[in-house]
Design an enzyme around this catalytic site. Structure first.
Site, mmCIF file in Angstrom:
data_model
loop_
_atom_site.group_PDB
_atom_site.id
_atom_site.type_symbol
_atom_site.label_atom_id
_atom_site.label_comp_id
_atom_site.label_asym_id
_atom_site.label_seq_id
_atom_site.Cartn_x
_atom_site.Cartn_y
_atom_site.Cartn_z
ATOM 1 C CE LYS A 1 -4.032 -2.050 2.239
ATOM 2 N NZ LYS A 1 -5.000 -1.932 3.338
ATOM 3 C CG ASP B 1 -9.081 0.525 4.190
ATOM 4 O OD1 ASP B 1 -9.906 -0.268 3.697
ATOM 5 O OD2 ASP B 1 -7.882 0.244 4.345
#
Ligand code: NAP
Length: 288
Positions: free
Chosen positions: A69, A105
């Site tokens: 990420k 998220d």
């Protein structure tokens, strides 16, 4: 024919455990979209060039999971507001020739809370977030964006301090604070929302040692751990009459904007989708 249909993927290492193919595959099927979603196991050494060549490799975009990420954050041409604030990219797509990185998220966390407890934010002022890892970063960003004060409590205080410092550049500066676990009981007494963003309580990990009787009576309890589907924290919170929000919904909701970017249709988080993922969790882990 198959080379002409839009294709997305999840890139990670390892990646076999990802439930994203099941999730996006369910939407492709039920929405009748001719598309595909694949698993791509790519090493850290190969990831940057794989990502930069996503379109030539036949993909319209994809998800990024552990451990890529941060590398994705560095490799994209530009980032959306959430990815910039969080410092990690979990979704990529193309806008003309540019590879854009986003982070869904925070959206997934907040959308599931909104769907579970409508208008929760009208009365919630203070949140306690347990953890200071990748998920906590997104959650702290989401809660600050909704105007809450956020106390970050972490085993490693320096990591909580680094997260609080990271979000201190902007208007949220005074609303994030860092604490060692010893401060937890006092913080719980005045919290409107408690979020477990550690891996504690997950199947195979240590239990989360937290006394829910310390919580204010009206507090909402949100556990982002979703294996088991009902964690000990959620069970204890429900037993004391707290409104409880589970982690599986966050996983489902964070996938919505990514699917919409790649396939042009905004999908819904439905009981049928939830049942598919719950069945997979039960089958793979024996979790209740
Ligand atoms: P991470 O970056 O590795 O962070 C883990 C966090 O847990 C850190 O704050 C760490 O504290 C804490 N922790 C781990 N073991 C501990 C222990 N024995 N005692 C006290 N604290 C401990 O992981 P992450 O990516 O943030 O993920 C955290 C959890 O959230 C995982 O269970 C993951 O599956 C779940 N998650 C769920 C969703 C969802 O959609 N529902 C999304 C993302 C993640 P230290 O800093 O002290 O090490």
């Amino acid at each position: 024919m198959s080379e002409t249909i839009p294709k997305a993927c999840v890139m990670g290492h390892p990646v076999a455990q990802s439930r994203s193919p099941l999730l996006h595959g369910h939407w492709l099927k039920t929405l009748g979209i001719a598309g595909a979603y694949e698993l791509v196991d790519v090493s850290e050494a190969d990831f940057p060039s794989f990502l930069r060549n996503l379109r030539p490799n036949g993909f319209v975009g994809g998800n990024i999971t552990v451990p890529h990420k941060e590398a994705a954050f560095r490799a994209v041409d530009r980032r959306d507001e959430a990815a910039s604030a969080i410092g990690a990219v979990n979704t990529v797509w193309y806008e003309d020739a540019s590879l854009v990185g986003g982070n869904t998220d925070a959206y997934g966390f907040a959308s599931h809370l909104d769907a579970s407890i409508p208008r929760w934010h009208e009365t919630a002022r203070r949140a306690v977030v347990l953890g200071a890892g990748g998920a906590a970063r997104a959650i702290v960003h989401a809660l600050l964006s909704r105007g809450l004060q956020v106390a970050i409590v972490n085993r490693t205080l320096a990591r909580a301090e680094a997260l609080a410092a990271h979000v201190s550049g902007g208007p949220s500066a005074a609303r994030a604070s860092a604490h060692a676990p010893g401060a937890l009981d006092a913080l719980l007494a005045s919290a409107d929302l408690l979020v477990n963003a550690t891996s504690l309580g997950m199947a195979g990990k240590d239990a989360l040692d937290l006394d829910v009787s310390r919580l204010a009576p009206g507090a909402i309890v949100y556990d982002i751990v979703y294996v088991p589907l009902e964690t000990a924290l959620l069970r204890a919170a429900r037993a004391r009459g707290h409104r409880a929000v589970d982690g599986l919904g966050m996983l489902l909701h964070q996938a919505v904007p990514a699917f919409a970017r790649w396939f042009g249709v905004t999908p819904a988080v439905t009981p049928a989708l939830r049942a598919v993922i719950e069945a997979d969790i039960r089958a793979r882990t024996g979790a209740a």
